[in-house]
Design an enzyme around this catalytic site. Structure first.
Site, PDB file in Angstrom:
ATOM      1  N   TYR A  82      -8.817   2.501   3.472  1.00 60.00           N
ATOM      2  CA  TYR A  82      -8.687   1.844   2.170  1.00 60.00           C
ATOM      3  C   TYR A  82      -7.318   1.156   2.093  1.00 60.00           C
ATOM      4  CZ  TYR A  82      -8.906   1.583  -2.982  1.00 60.00           C
ATOM      5  OH  TYR A  82      -8.919   1.165  -4.289  1.00 60.00           O
ATOM      6  N   THR A 125      -4.668   1.051   0.319  1.00 59.83           N
ATOM      7  CA  THR A 125      -3.423   1.754   0.021  1.00 59.83           C
ATOM      8  C   THR A 125      -3.112   2.889   0.994  1.00 59.83           C
ATOM      9  OG1 THR A 125      -4.563   3.248  -1.503  1.00 59.83           O
ATOM     10  CG2 THR A 125      -3.592   1.247  -2.439  1.00 59.83           C
ATOM     11  N   LYS A 126      -4.006   3.158   1.934  1.00 58.12           N
ATOM     12  CA  LYS A 126      -3.765   4.249   2.870  1.00 58.12           C
ATOM     13  C   LYS A 126      -2.642   3.878   3.846  1.00 58.12           C
ATOM     14  CE  LYS A 126      -6.903   7.214   1.454  1.00 58.12           C
ATOM     15  NZ  LYS A 126      -7.389   6.597   0.223  1.00 58.12           N
ATOM     16  N   ASN A 127      -2.153   4.877   4.580  1.00 58.00           N
ATOM     17  CA  ASN A 127      -1.066   4.632   5.529  1.00 58.00           C
ATOM     18  C   ASN A 127      -1.436   3.562   6.545  1.00 58.00           C
ATOM     19  OD1 ASN A 127      -0.514   7.107   4.174  1.00 58.00           O
ATOM     20  ND2 ASN A 127       0.980   7.603   5.740  1.00 58.00           N
TER      21      ASN A 127
END
Length: 372
Positions: A187, A189-191
């Site tokens: 997604y 916003t994930k790392n």
């Protein structure tokens, strides 16, 4: 306003390389599966030290595919936590299995003690426990060594929900390397985030990988012929191309996240009643989120920070077992979920993303001190 997260900043930081990768795909003319996806899968497998990586359309689908690829479905119970993104529990139900939720420890991850107590007191006639899914929440490794030992003792399949912990380690070993499979969200916003949705499953088991590849595309092993009942969950080449660029920057982005977290921890140390993130012995968190425990003052702190131009979020405001779709309809582990329910009323995520400048971090620190 300082945002809690900013995926656009990640794009702008690598704009030239990302734009070139997108152009490459558009000009290639192959827009479903293909070599771009296969190349990302090879890159991600190498990064995690896994034998196989199988990409799919979302982190939720990654969990569904992992469960189905390991033969888990109707009649099986899967133990996980309630203090997580709802996707963890939704995936278990979408795979046809029955979720059972256990409480968390002081690190906001699955409590090994709650897991063992739940297994020891398993009710007669209930679906038999088949698997356990610990969540490496906020980029902090769960107590995976103890959980893996309990899983082995009770003959449970271990699947790691690694949606928020790309690259985190415990005792030098990357999380996602303890179970039969690990599921990752990609997604934005994930790392490691796509420009859209995406997910990936890692495994060292050849037969599981073969099942995953078939399941994600209608159960095909031969085109148009469904050998098993599958689904449509394919990562598209545009996202794969973007993710290949971002994967190269992930170690540096992780180091920046860790530096920001260290700056927060130094700057906010000593504030009476504000608990900072705890680090499990031997753990190297990757700080998907920097989450403080503000106790009964959480809502007050959030509102006052907003007034000072600091954006925050709550991960997560309502435990899964108390949400309308699940309340009273889902089994809870031994002793209930008191830690989970307390966390939902007290946790607050401060701004954290690799492009956040030190000056903004210092502004957040000053704002927290001013209102605490």
């Amino acid at each position: 306003m300082i945002p809690q997260t900013n995926p656009k900043a990640a794009y702008l930081a690598q704009r030239e390389a990302i734009d070139a990768a997108i152009r490459r795909v558009l000009e290639n003319g192959w827009y479903i599966q293909g070599e771009e996806v296969a190349a990302f899968e090879r890159d991600f497998a190498a990064y995690t030290g896994s034998k196989h990586a199988v990409a799919c359309a979302s982190g939720t689908d990654a969990l569904i595919l992992a469960l189905r690829g390991l033969g888990i479905g109707p009649g099986d119970a899967v133990i996980t936590v309630s203090h997580t993104a709802v996707a963890t529990v939704a995936a278990i139900q979408l795979a046809g299995a029955t979720p059972v939720l256990v409480d968390t420890d002081e690190y906001w991850a699955m409590s090994p003690q709650a897991l063992e107590a739940t297994l020891q007191s398993w009710p007669a006639g209930a679906p038999k426990p088949k698997a356990v899914i610990p969540v490496h929440l906020y980029g902090q490794p769960a107590a995976i060594t103890e959980i893996a030992a309990i899983a082995e003792k009770h003959n449970l399949i271990l699947i790691e929900d690694n949606a928020q912990a790309h690259g985190a380690t415990l005792n030098g070993r990357m999380v996602g390397r303890w179970g039969k499979a690990a599921a990752y969200s990609l997604y934005p916003t994930k790392n490691l985030g796509a420009i859209g949705d995406g997910g990936i499953v890692t495994t060292d088991d050849d037969s599981v990988a073969d099942a995953l590849r078939a399941l994600r595309e209608y159960g095909w092993r031969e085109r148009y012929i469904s050998a098993i009942a599958g689904m449509n969950s394919r990562l598209d080449p545009l996202q794969a191309a973007v993710l290949r660029v971002k994967l190269m920057a992930l170690p540096a982005d992780t180091a920046r996240r860790q530096a920001i977290a260290a700056r927060y921890s130094a700057g906010l140390a000593g504030l009476n009643g504000l608990a900072l993130p705890r680090i499990r012995a031997g753990a190297a968190p990757v700080y998907h989120l920097y989450v403080v425990d503000a106790g009964a003052r959480r809502d007050e702190l959030q509102a006052k920070l907003k007034d000072k131009g600091v954006g925050t979020l709550i991960h997560y405001p309502v435990p899964v077992h108390l949400q309308p779709a699940y309340q009273g309809k889902i089994a809870l582990g031994a002793g209930g979920l008191p830690n989970t329910e307390r966390a939902a009323k007290s946790v607050l995520s401060l701004p954290l993303f690799p492009q956040l400048p030190d000056s903004d971090v210092d502004t957040v620190i000053a704002a927290v001190k001013a209102v605490w």
